[in-house]
Design a protein around this motif. Structure first.
Motif, PDB file in Angstrom:
ATOM      1  N   HIS A  44      -2.085   2.782   3.692  1.00 49.47           N
ATOM      2  CA  HIS A  44      -1.489   3.751   3.070  1.00 49.47           C
ATOM      3  C   HIS A  44      -2.462   4.269   2.037  1.00 49.47           C
ATOM      4  N   GLU A  46      -2.774   6.107  -0.548  1.00 48.49           N
ATOM      5  CA  GLU A  46      -2.098   6.770  -1.778  1.00 48.49           C
ATOM      6  C   GLU A  46      -2.507   6.074  -2.831  1.00 48.49           C
ATOM      7  N   ARG A  48      -0.033   6.211  -5.587  1.00 48.24           N
ATOM      8  CA  ARG A  48       1.110   5.968  -6.061  1.00 48.24           C
ATOM      9  C   ARG A  48       1.122   4.690  -6.540  1.00 48.24           C
ATOM     10  N   VAL A  50       2.810   1.365  -7.414  1.00 50.10           N
ATOM     11  CA  VAL A  50       3.911   0.318  -7.252  1.00 50.10           C
ATOM     12  C   VAL A  50       4.053  -0.925  -7.694  1.00 50.10           C
ATOM     13  N   TYR A  52       3.764  -5.040  -6.963  1.00 53.75           N
ATOM     14  CA  TYR A  52       3.287  -5.867  -5.783  1.00 53.75           C
ATOM     15  C   TYR A  52       4.456  -7.029  -5.618  1.00 53.75           C
ATOM     16  N   SER A  65      -1.945   0.390  -7.123  1.00 58.29           N
ATOM     17  CA  SER A  65      -1.957   1.548  -6.214  1.00 58.29           C
ATOM     18  C   SER A  65      -1.216   1.175  -4.853  1.00 58.29           C
ATOM     19  N   SER A  66      -0.681   2.174  -4.120  1.00 63.51           N
ATOM     20  CA  SER A  66      -0.133   1.725  -2.705  1.00 63.51           C
ATOM     21  C   SER A  66      -1.275   1.500  -1.907  1.00 63.51           C
ATOM     22  N   ASP A  69      -1.918  -2.202  -2.295  1.00 64.39           N
ATOM     23  CA  ASP A  69      -0.656  -2.727  -2.016  1.00 64.39           C
ATOM     24  C   ASP A  69      -0.847  -2.864  -0.416  1.00 64.39           C
ATOM     25  N   SER A  70      -1.102  -1.885   0.416  1.00 65.10           N
ATOM     26  CA  SER A  70      -1.085  -1.943   1.855  1.00 65.10           C
ATOM     27  C   SER A  70      -2.189  -2.940   2.316  1.00 65.10           C
TER      28      SER A  70
END
Length: 480
Positions: A44, A46, A48, A50, A52, A65-66, A69-70
């Motif tokens: 992802h 992004e 944005r 988040v 975890y 960040s996203s 995280d991804s």
């Protein structure tokens, strides 16, 4: 049409191992495309923020960040995700290395000369774009290590006189780090740069087929033919085996050799920096150049010129690639070879100046690469970092000059020894006593073998350039 297809299938390919370097780069690119497409299903792009909540317990509850995280999701939650991700990273390193070594082979053998200058330009461009593509992929996870690299990239942009601030704002979308950079970099990494790479590789291969391969000098090999394996079935079989080997080696590296453990670095924060951090090897020379240049700054018309960043990170790479682009044309003009087509490879010893320049360039790059890890070297060997930095500064100037002089001297010595062996003959292993009571070794003439003909001594010119003969009745593709 059938006759044209038959000629294509009978096209001869040289058998020497050095011609496989370009194929390794091609198959590494194929691994990159396949693994990269798979990774796009889960990544992802992004920024944005988040929280975890994945399987990696030490980072649970951490804001990130996203994109990061991804990346953790791919590494710990997707079955086979870490394997594919590490295969992708290893294939990128192999791809850049194979292009670099392939260019060195072309340089040292003189395979860039007419009519292949355009292919050399394409190869250098491929190398340059592969560096940018590798750095873009390296920066996507938004971890602390890649974020530190982006911070350095932002400093390089800001060092540009007058326009630096505008360039940084345009790239990041706002003041660093911005909110849109990862999504912009993602499109660059998966679409624009790969498209340019694949297009240039296609043009490169078309030119290779059209211009025919160069080949090493030797019996039966002239400027009018190519001696080697036909495209089908011998070359196809060996090339398929090489492709499977590249796939297998990258799979083994991805499964057994850990690379870029982003979970150990954590998410990027502008107020933190990784200690002992090192970039991938292909941008290590830029890191070293930044560390070696003294902190020079000047003020001109109200604008601060940061020479300690501008010189090593902008001027130096521009000059290096300018030299690479221009070298074939300059050498051919200076040697007067621009009027003739050259289809056979030189031995490095036959071109002492060119070989010396190449070794000097490699030495220059090696010093910069060492300087990129001067802090780790100083800590490992318990030496002064300042003393090591000054030693590397001196080596950056003196080592390439010494490398050039020693290499040129070695090439001349090898040629002189070869000339002596051809004039006196090679040692036979026999030792006899002279009339004066001394001892001397026996010699026999250096010979060539022609089937059905007596052995004849080689002349110095024949030993260096090779002569047409029926010694190797292999598949031969005549040049037009």
């Amino acid at each position: 049409m059938l006759e044209g297809g038959g000629r294509l299938l009978r096209k001869a390919f040289p058998e020497h191992w050095s011609f496989l370097l370009g194929e390794i780069a091609l198959y590494s690119l194929l691994v990159l495309v396949l693994t990269g497409v798979w990774l796009t299903f889960f990544f992802h792009p992004e920024m944005r923020e988040v929280v975890y909540d994945g399987r990696y317990v030490p980072l649970r509850g951490v804001r990130m960040s996203s994109a990061f995280d991804s990346t953790l999701y791919i590494s710990f939650d997707v079955r086979g995700g870490l394997l594919i991700r590490q295969m992708h990273h290893w294939a990128a390193l192999v791809f850049v290395a194979a292009i670099g070594v392939h260019l060195l082979r072309i340089f040292f053998t003189g395979a860039f000369r007419r009519p292949r200058e355009i292919n050399w330009v394409i190869g250098v461009t491929l190398f340059l774009i592969s560096l940018a593509e590798g750095f873009a992929g390296y920066s996507l996870p938004d971890d602390l290590l890649s974020g530190t690299g982006l911070r350095i990239a932002d400093g390089i942009m800001l060092s540009l006189p007058v326009v630096g601030t505008y360039v940084s704002m345009f790239v990041f979308g706002s003041q660093y780090p911005g909110e849109d950079f990862i999504s912009r970099l993602y499109g660059l990494h998966i679409l624009l740069l790969p498209g340019v790479l694949i297009g240039l590789v296609t043009v490169h291969l078309i030119l290779v087929f059209h211009l025919k391969h160069t080949q090493w000098r030797g019996p039966g090999r002239t400027s009018g033919n190519v001696v080697g394996k036909p495209l089908y079935p011998q070359f196809t079989a060996s090339s398929t085996g090489l492709a499977l080997t590249v796939f297998g080696v990258t799979a083994l590296l991805g499964g057994l050799a850990q690379i870029n453990p982003v979970w150990a670095y954590g998410p990027y924060r502008p107020d933190q920096a990784s200690t002992g951090s090192q970039p991938d090897w292909y941008v290590g020379f830029l890191e070293g150049a930044l560390r070696l240049v003294p902190p020079w700054e000047t003020n001109v018309a109200g604008h601060t010129l940061m020479w300690n960043v501008l010189l090593p990170a902008v001027v130096l790479p521009a000059l290096l690639f300018l030299v690479l682009y221009a070298y074939p044309f300059v050498e051919q003009r200076l040697t007067g070879e621009w009027r003739e087509e050259r289809h056979r490879c030189d031995r490095p010893r036959d071109r002492p100046v060119r070989t010396g320049l190449g070794v000097a360039g490699i030495t220059f790059y090696g010093v910069l690469l060492l300087a990129g890890g001067n802090d780790i070297i100083a800590d490992t060997f318990k030496v002064s970092l300042n003393a090591l930095t000054w030693i590397l500064r001196v080596c950056l100037i003196a080592a390439p000059v010494l490398a050039f002089l020693l290499t040129r001297r070695l090439c001349h010595a090898l040629l002189a020894e070869e000339q002596q062996r051809l004039s006196e003959g090679e040692e036979s292993g026999e030792v006899r006593q002279t009339v004066e009571g001394g001892y001397e070794s026996g010699h026999r003439p250096v010979t060539r073998f022609r089937p059905g003909a007596p052995r004849k001594p080689l002349t110095p010119h024949e030993s260096r350039t090779g002569t047409p003969s029926r010694e190797r009745p292999g598949p031969v593709r005549r040049r037009r």
